[in-house]
Enzyme design. Structure first.
Site, PDB file in Angstrom:
ATOM      1  N   ASP A  25       1.127  -0.936   0.077  1.00 49.53           N
ATOM      2  CA  ASP A  25      -0.398  -0.300   0.092  1.00 49.53           C
ATOM      3  C   ASP A  25       1.249   1.020   0.057  1.00 49.53           C
ATOM      4  O   ASP A  25       1.413   1.181   0.899  1.00 49.53           O
ATOM      5  CB  ASP A  25      -0.723   0.064   1.647  1.00 49.53           C
ATOM      6  CG  ASP A  25      -2.117   0.943   1.182  1.00 49.53           C
ATOM      7  OD1 ASP A  25      -2.502   2.313   1.173  1.00 49.53           O
ATOM      8  OD2 ASP A  25      -2.471   0.217   0.154  1.00 49.53           O
ATOM      9  N   GLU A  56       0.825   0.232  -5.178  1.00 48.79           N
ATOM     10  CA  GLU A  56       0.814   1.635  -5.180  1.00 48.79           C
ATOM     11  C   GLU A  56       1.437   2.047  -5.786  1.00 48.79           C
ATOM     12  O   GLU A  56       2.446   2.882  -4.423  1.00 48.79           O
ATOM     13  CB  GLU A  56      -0.431   2.552  -4.691  1.00 48.79           C
ATOM     14  CG  GLU A  56      -1.789   1.510  -4.163  1.00 48.79           C
ATOM     15  CD  GLU A  56      -2.971   1.789  -3.259  1.00 48.79           C
ATOM     16  OE1 GLU A  56      -3.284   1.372  -3.117  1.00 48.79           O
ATOM     17  OE2 GLU A  56      -2.021   2.249  -1.899  1.00 48.79           O
TER      18      GLU A  56
END
Length: 361
Positions: A25, A56
């Protein structure tokens, strides 16, 4: 010290819990050197590319870094190992529109002047100035995830007609599943999952976030369509190959007058069924087709290869029959040893898990 802690944690989890991959993340908050060390450490233990590593490519806000450290974001993708992947928001937004502007459409739902972005998406952005992708293995191709609207809810924001929306849905799926890179889909996308129009539902009740299996039953034709796409993808080396050389296998085709886009692989005319607004899934090619080619194109205008879809359905039906035979044999064996009442639920549960694993993985 923090980087050492993260690296050792990843190696420990793979060894103790046999984890197959890691999604980071806000990977853009970590640095390039750390991500490459993680990749190298996993490859040394388990083989090159055996463990997935992706994340990400953004960081939400600015972050402090030491010395000349470079962040593992989209701007530095060319410095990362080829086996470190990133979610492609460029492909996502080109196909369905912005996740931040609900009413802004993408190519599949009527967006304008997006042909070049779609062509770049087909080749996983390899060869583009920005981002500087080295290989399709670095790009996660998708149109929906747990964040933001589901694909269905996004199309509800841009398209009033349900009939047209359903065509756009299939079009969007057909586009990203025939792009190079690593395909990723939200669980339930294959049966038009909805969150009731809400975008981020991390704090929503189970009635919003659950998988609706009744919906899955109602949308069996859409599920079959996704199966057909996956079958098609597995049959084309230009799509399942993730190496740096793979970007040279496919040749995107653009027909600006009709706003159609296609792909060709070698001498084969395997064409990408894309047409603005998804009025129909039409196969377009740049070259002037012969009479026989026109006839062939006309025969295959109904969304990909009916033959492949038929093969997928046949395999599905035959495998279910095989499961039925296994079920009967297994019941006879196990019931002869243990009381029926004690194992009936267990047997059904095991077979359900096997069935879901085979057809929904």
């Amino acid at each position: 010290m923090c980087a050492k802690y993260i690296l050792e944690s990843v190696l420990y989890w793979t060894e103790e819990y046999h984890i197959d991959g890691f999604r980071f993340d806000l990977m853009g908050l970590l640095d390039v050197e750390l991500m490459n060390r993680i990749r190298k450490g996993l490859d040394a233990r388990y083989g090159t590319g055996e463990k997935l590593v992706f994340g990400e490519p953004w960081r939400a806000d600015e972050t402090a870094v030491e010395g000349n450290a470079l962040l593992a974001d989209k701007a530095h993708i060319h410095l990362l190992d080829e086996q470190v992947g990133m979610f492609s928001d460029d492909t996502r937004d080109a196909i369905k529109g912005s996740v931040f502007e609900a009413e802004e459409p993408g190519f599949a739902n009527g967006g304008k002047d997006l042909e070049e972005q779609i062509l770049a998406s087909v080749k996983a952005w390899c060869g583009q100035k920005e981002p500087k992708v080295k290989a399709p293995s670095q790009v996660i191709t998708y149109v929906s995830a747990h964040d933001n609207h589901t694909l269905w809810d996004k199309l509800c924001e841009t398209t009033a007609s349900e009939e047209l929306r359903r065509k756009q849905y299939r079009l969007a799926a057909g586009m990203y599943l025939t792009c190079q890179g690593i395909p990723f889909l939200l669980s339930g996308e294959e049966f038009a999952r909805t969150k009731g129009g809400r975008d981020n539902t991390y704090n929503a009740p189970i009635t919003i976030n659950r998988l609706d299996w009744e919906q899955a039953y109602k949308e069996q034709e859409l599920v079959e369509y996704y199966r057909g796409l996956i079958t098609l993808r597995k049959m084309l080396p230009g799509l399942w190959d993730k190496s740096a050389q793979a970007s040279g296998i496919l040749h995107p085709l653009l027909h600006k007058n009709t706003r159609g886009i296609g792909i060709a692989q070698g001498n084969q005319r395997i064409l990408h069924p894309i047409h603005s607004c998804a009025a129909a899934c039409t196969f377009i090619q740049r070259q002037n087709p012969t009479v026989s080619e026109k006839a062939q194109i006309k025969q295959t205008q109904i969304a990909f290869s009916p033959y492949l879809l038929h093969e997928a359905r046949t395999f599905h039906r035959n495998f279910r029959q095989l499961l039925g035979h296994i079920h009967s044999s297994f019941k006879g064996f196990i019931y002869s040893i243990y009381p029926k009442e004690a194992v009936r639920v267990l047997v059904k549960w095991i077979l359900l898990i096997v069935n879901r694993f085979i057809f929904y993985r």
